[in-house]
Design a protein around this motif. Sequence first.
Motif, short mmCIF file in Angstrom:
data_model
loop_
_atom_site.label_atom_id
_atom_site.label_comp_id
_atom_site.label_asym_id
_atom_site.label_seq_id
_atom_site.Cartn_x
_atom_site.Cartn_y
_atom_site.Cartn_z
N ALA A 100 1.06 -1.44 -0.11
CA ALA A 100 -0.17 0.28 0.25
C ALA A 100 1.27 1.31 0.09
O ALA A 100 0.46 2.00 -0.17
CB ALA A 100 -1.04 0.27 1.36
N THR A 101 1.45 1.44 0.11
CA THR A 101 2.95 2.35 0.71
C THR A 101 3.64 3.18 -0.55
O THR A 101 3.47 3.56 -0.85
CB THR A 101 4.17 2.04 1.43
N ALA A 102 3.97 1.14 -1.18
CA ALA A 102 4.63 2.24 -2.70
C ALA A 102 3.59 1.97 -3.93
O ALA A 102 4.36 3.31 -4.64
CB ALA A 102 5.16 0.34 -2.94
N MET A 103 2.08 1.57 -3.21
CA MET A 103 1.21 2.25 -4.45
C MET A 103 0.77 3.74 -3.74
O MET A 103 0.57 4.23 -5.41
CB MET A 103 -0.43 1.32 -4.53
N ARG A 104 0.47 4.05 -2.80
CA ARG A 104 0.61 5.45 -2.63
C ARG A 104 1.62 6.03 -3.77
O ARG A 104 1.09 7.82 -3.47
CB ARG A 104 0.95 5.72 -1.05
N ARG A 105 3.10 5.78 -3.03
CA ARG A 105 4.04 6.17 -3.46
C ARG A 105 3.78 6.27 -5.08
O ARG A 105 5.17 7.58 -5.93
CB ARG A 105 5.90 5.83 -2.97
N GLY A 106 3.10 5.71 -5.60
CA GLY A 106 2.97 5.54 -7.45
C GLY A 106 4.16 4.67 -8.01
O GLY A 106 5.03 5.25 -9.46
N GLU A 107 5.28 4.37 -7.17
CA GLU A 107 5.44 3.02 -7.58
C GLU A 107 5.27 1.76 -8.17
O GLU A 107 3.85 1.42 -8.31
CB GLU A 107 6.79 2.30 -6.58
N PRO A 108 5.86 1.49 -9.66
CA PRO A 108 5.15 0.38 -10.81
C PRO A 108 4.91 -1.08 -9.73
O PRO A 108 5.84 -1.34 -8.92
CB PRO A 108 6.02 0.74 -11.80
N MET A 109 4.48 -1.36 -10.33
CA MET A 109 4.16 -2.85 -9.76
C MET A 109 3.71 -4.18 -10.67
O MET A 109 3.25 -3.34 -11.94
CB MET A 109 1.89 -2.95 -9.27
N PRO A 110 4.66 -5.08 -9.93
CA PRO A 110 4.61 -5.95 -11.54
C PRO A 110 2.95 -6.84 -11.73
O PRO A 110 1.85 -6.24 -10.87
CB PRO A 110 5.17 -7.05 -10.94
N PRO A 111 2.68 -6.76 -13.00
CA PRO A 111 0.77 -7.30 -12.99
C PRO A 111 0.60 -9.05 -11.99
O PRO A 111 1.73 -9.96 -11.81
CB PRO A 111 0.89 -8.19 -14.75
N ILE A 112 -0.33 -9.32 -11.49
CA ILE A 112 -0.51 -10.05 -11.14
C ILE A 112 -0.90 -11.06 -11.68
O ILE A 112 -1.31 -10.79 -12.87
CB ILE A 112 -2.19 -9.85 -10.17
N ASP A 113 -0.97 -12.64 -11.19
CA ASP A 113 -0.75 -13.76 -12.53
C ASP A 113 -2.42 -14.11 -12.30
O ASP A 113 -2.86 -14.83 -10.89
CB ASP A 113 -0.24 -14.53 -12.49
N VAL A 114 -3.22 -14.61 -13.12
CA VAL A 114 -4.94 -14.97 -13.27
C VAL A 114 -4.44 -16.13 -14.05
O VAL A 114 -5.17 -15.91 -15.12
CB VAL A 114 -5.17 -14.13 -12.88
N TYR A 115 -5.69 -16.75 -13.12
CA TYR A 115 -6.36 -17.92 -14.33
C TYR A 115 -7.98 -17.15 -14.98
O TYR A 115 -8.74 -16.46 -13.60
CB TYR A 115 -6.90 -19.53 -13.59
#
Length: 287
Positions: A100-115
Amino acid sequence: MPPRTTGMAGADAQDDFLRARRRLALSRLRRRLRREPGDVDHILPFDEVVSALGRVQERDAGLRVIPLDAIVGTVDRLQGFDRHFRPTSPAVRARWERIATAMRRGEPMPPIDVYRVGDAYFVRDGHHRVSVARALGRVDIDAHVTDVVTRVGAGRDLLRADLPLKSHERVFFERVPLPREARERVRPSDPWDFGRLAENVEAWGWRWCQEHSRLMDRRELARRWYEEEYLPVVTLLRDAGMSTGRGGTEADAYLRVGADRYRLLRTHEWSEDVLARLRDAEAARLG
């Protein structure tokens, strides 16, 4: 609505987690007061779902942007999050707040993996990212998607309690492999009736084989039953005003009147006389 920010990402992330936990508690209280089913908020287990629906194949669908509210299940993490990916345990807090801290700072997130199964998505990797993104008010997320094709489809409103009945539906279409365009039409309102309908179809097929002195495979049987029995009969019932007497689907009417026909008249034939006698019997019973 996105949560407010103080400009201190770490402190805001702590508040985000507590807010998500409060929302979970309030949701549970509302459901108890409304006496809603207990599994409404339960996260869906991927293996149980594809077992009930019947796995056919899977294929790589690549990188997609998917709606967060369509992610309702998990591959291997039944503890820690509910169906809406609200945290159900303090054990996930440390990692949740870091993300949550990283997202609020605007840091890029890797894609999740889903079926993807039907309209529902199941997380293989990225449970915390999904939970945080939903808590922050986001509506979609980048994901690497693998499509899983099943014999019976599923919507995002599927519940764990639906799985035994979905299994009955799958078995019906294995026993009666109807053409795709017929499947939506031949559908009892009570999924438990799929078994009774399958027995009806197979009995019709046995009589057909006896009459014509030859065998046919299940695919031909399903097609012939649909074209030569089901469609003409439901048309007769509709024209006779017997397809909606008790509500339900046309498949319900087919089962109901077909059972009455043999119980009352000891015949498998359809005729104007048979319909008239059945209509009179049904009117006397309802009136």
